[in-house]
Design a protein around this motif. Sequence first.
Motif, PDB file in Angstrom:
ATOM      1  N   SER A  80     -95.572  73.377 -39.901  1.00 26.90           N
ATOM      2  CA  SER A  80     -95.551  72.173 -39.075  1.00 26.90           C
ATOM      3  C   SER A  80     -94.104  71.728 -38.866  1.00 26.90           C
ATOM      4  O   SER A  80     -93.192  72.171 -39.582  1.00 26.90           O
ATOM      5  CB  SER A  80     -96.340  71.048 -39.734  1.00 26.90           C
ATOM      6  OG  SER A  80     -95.663  70.602 -40.911  1.00 26.90           O
TER       7      SER A  80
ATOM      8  N   TRP B 250     -87.358  65.827 -34.481  1.00 30.12           N
ATOM      9  CA  TRP B 250     -88.021  64.872 -33.586  1.00 30.12           C
ATOM     10  C   TRP B 250     -87.348  64.860 -32.210  1.00 30.12           C
ATOM     11  O   TRP B 250     -88.019  64.960 -31.173  1.00 30.12           O
ATOM     12  CB  TRP B 250     -87.975  63.494 -34.246  1.00 30.12           C
ATOM     13  CG  TRP B 250     -88.422  62.342 -33.420  1.00 30.12           C
ATOM     14  CD1 TRP B 250     -89.635  62.201 -32.787  1.00 30.12           C
ATOM     15  CD2 TRP B 250     -87.678  61.145 -33.160  1.00 30.12           C
ATOM     16  NE1 TRP B 250     -89.694  60.983 -32.146  1.00 30.12           N
ATOM     17  CE2 TRP B 250     -88.509  60.310 -32.361  1.00 30.12           C
ATOM     18  CE3 TRP B 250     -86.428  60.684 -33.531  1.00 30.12           C
ATOM     19  CZ2 TRP B 250     -88.105  59.053 -31.929  1.00 30.12           C
ATOM     20  CZ3 TRP B 250     -86.022  59.439 -33.102  1.00 30.12           C
ATOM     21  CH2 TRP B 250     -86.841  58.627 -32.311  1.00 30.12           C
TER      22      TRP B 250
ATOM     23  N   TRP C 125     -95.298  59.663 -34.666  1.00 32.17           N
ATOM     24  CA  TRP C 125     -95.290  60.849 -33.802  1.00 32.17           C
ATOM     25  C   TRP C 125     -96.107  62.006 -34.379  1.00 32.17           C
ATOM     26  O   TRP C 125     -96.369  62.971 -33.685  1.00 32.17           O
ATOM     27  CB  TRP C 125     -93.850  61.297 -33.519  1.00 32.17           C
ATOM     28  CG  TRP C 125     -93.272  60.637 -32.309  1.00 32.17           C
ATOM     29  CD1 TRP C 125     -93.230  61.130 -31.027  1.00 32.17           C
ATOM     30  CD2 TRP C 125     -92.627  59.355 -32.244  1.00 32.17           C
ATOM     31  NE1 TRP C 125     -92.623  60.233 -30.184  1.00 32.17           N
ATOM     32  CE2 TRP C 125     -92.238  59.123 -30.909  1.00 32.17           C
ATOM     33  CE3 TRP C 125     -92.360  58.367 -33.193  1.00 32.17           C
ATOM     34  CZ2 TRP C 125     -91.596  57.970 -30.494  1.00 32.17           C
ATOM     35  CZ3 TRP C 125     -91.719  57.201 -32.787  1.00 32.17           C
ATOM     36  CH2 TRP C 125     -91.346  57.014 -31.456  1.00 32.17           C
ATOM     37  N   GLY C 126     -96.467  61.905 -35.630  1.00 32.46           N
ATOM     38  CA  GLY C 126     -97.322  62.913 -36.247  1.00 32.46           C
ATOM     39  C   GLY C 126     -96.539  64.048 -36.860  1.00 32.46           C
ATOM     40  O   GLY C 126     -95.568  64.537 -36.265  1.00 32.46           O
ATOM     41  N   PRO C 127     -96.942  64.516 -38.054  1.00 27.41           N
ATOM     42  CA  PRO C 127     -96.191  65.553 -38.776  1.00 27.41           C
ATOM     43  C   PRO C 127     -96.304  66.954 -38.179  1.00 27.41           C
ATOM     44  O   PRO C 127     -95.446  67.786 -38.443  1.00 27.41           O
ATOM     45  CB  PRO C 127     -96.814  65.515 -40.180  1.00 27.41           C
ATOM     46  CG  PRO C 127     -98.216  65.032 -39.939  1.00 27.41           C
ATOM     47  CD  PRO C 127     -98.111  64.047 -38.821  1.00 27.41           C
ATOM     48  N   LYS C 128     -97.328  67.198 -37.373  1.00 19.88           N
ATOM     49  CA  LYS C 128     -97.538  68.557 -36.879  1.00 19.88           C
ATOM     50  C   LYS C 128     -96.449  69.005 -35.917  1.00 19.88           C
ATOM     51  O   LYS C 128     -95.894  70.097 -36.049  1.00 19.88           O
ATOM     52  CB  LYS C 128     -98.902  68.672 -36.202  1.00 19.88           C
ATOM     53  CG  LYS C 128     -99.278  70.107 -35.827  1.00 19.88           C
ATOM     54  CD  LYS C 128    -100.707  70.194 -35.350  1.00 19.88           C
ATOM     55  CE  LYS C 128    -101.085  71.650 -35.075  1.00 19.88           C
ATOM     56  NZ  LYS C 128    -102.499  71.771 -34.607  1.00 19.88           N
TER      57      LYS C 128
ATOM     58  N   ARG D  12     -95.793  63.553 -29.139  1.00 20.62           N
ATOM     59  CA  ARG D  12     -97.105  63.029 -28.774  1.00 20.62           C
ATOM     60  C   ARG D  12     -98.085  64.153 -28.480  1.00 20.62           C
ATOM     61  O   ARG D  12     -99.269  63.918 -28.284  1.00 20.62           O
ATOM     62  CB  ARG D  12     -96.993  62.128 -27.541  1.00 20.62           C
ATOM     63  CG  ARG D  12     -96.133  60.894 -27.756  1.00 20.62           C
ATOM     64  CD  ARG D  12     -96.671  59.999 -28.855  1.00 20.62           C
ATOM     65  NE  ARG D  12     -95.899  58.748 -28.948  1.00 20.62           N
ATOM     66  CZ  ARG D  12     -96.079  57.827 -29.873  1.00 20.62           C
ATOM     67  NH1 ARG D  12     -96.990  58.027 -30.804  1.00 20.62           N
ATOM     68  NH2 ARG D  12     -95.355  56.741 -29.907  1.00 20.62           N
TER      69      ARG D  12
ATOM     70  N   TYR E  32    -100.177  67.572 -29.523  1.00 22.60           N
ATOM     71  CA  TYR E  32    -100.828  67.976 -30.767  1.00 22.60           C
ATOM     72  C   TYR E  32    -100.967  69.486 -30.896  1.00 22.60           C
ATOM     73  O   TYR E  32    -101.595  69.985 -31.807  1.00 22.60           O
ATOM     74  CB  TYR E  32    -102.210  67.311 -30.872  1.00 22.60           C
ATOM     75  CG  TYR E  32    -102.084  65.814 -31.001  1.00 22.60           C
ATOM     76  CD1 TYR E  32    -101.782  65.224 -32.229  1.00 22.60           C
ATOM     77  CD2 TYR E  32    -102.215  65.001 -29.884  1.00 22.60           C
ATOM     78  CE1 TYR E  32    -101.629  63.846 -32.347  1.00 22.60           C
ATOM     79  CE2 TYR E  32    -102.073  63.627 -29.998  1.00 22.60           C
ATOM     80  CZ  TYR E  32    -101.781  63.060 -31.225  1.00 22.60           C
ATOM     81  OH  TYR E  32    -101.626  61.694 -31.321  1.00 22.60           O
TER      82      TYR E  32
END
Length: 254
Positions: free
Chosen positions: A132, A186, A237-240, A244, A246
Amino acid sequence: MWIILLNLNVWSFPAILFGAFGLFGSAIAEIILISRTRELWWDCWQRVFDIRRIGRRWHVVIWLTFPVLNAVAILLSILSGSDLPEFETAKSLLFEPWRILPFSFFILIYGPLPEELGWRGYALDGLQVRYSALVSSLILGVIWALWHVPLFFMKGQWQHDVLKFGTLDFWTFILSPVSLSILFTWIYNNTNRSTLSAILFHFMCNFTGWILPLTEQARLYGLILITVSSILVVIFWGPKTLTRRYTRKKFPTS
């Protein structure tokens, strides 16, 4: 390594030659690796020079993050009893503005450009194929931190002369790249894999450090602020992918 073994000052001859080879080591490794295929070669240099990949809001993030973080860290340190920094470099450049351009060029070459060609320009994509974005960032952050450890044993380096090995400043400095790496990924992933964005962000990190210098206490506050910022990025923003999106983007492979 020879600089340390021979106890040379990094700015003396021939130590400066050894230092240059070490400084550009990651960039040289990347150039060798990408030269194996035309696709990798083209993709690499396009990501270095194509400024259109960086959207307007990401320019704001790149150019203002470190000035804001350093300013807040200085304010917090003053409120905690520390003295106001001298701002010697800022004053010098203000009175001799002709030095701003060569000074900026030195900052760019002495770290941001050669390092980011290797770290975000090559290594990050390979890691994100397997892991990830968060895990990739942490792995690269640890490698990045270890990369800087020898500087604490080289006379003439800021890490050796000012921070000192084993001190609070040492741990603050070594832990910073781990959290910082999340912010770099990021920005990188949200600018269509722009290596230029990483180079500019790294440049602003180093440039701001000279213009808005931090005391020992302010450096600790700086680490805390960077860590909190990184955690917020992961949460929102999510760890994966730290975007935004997925699903992972496809990266060129060798």
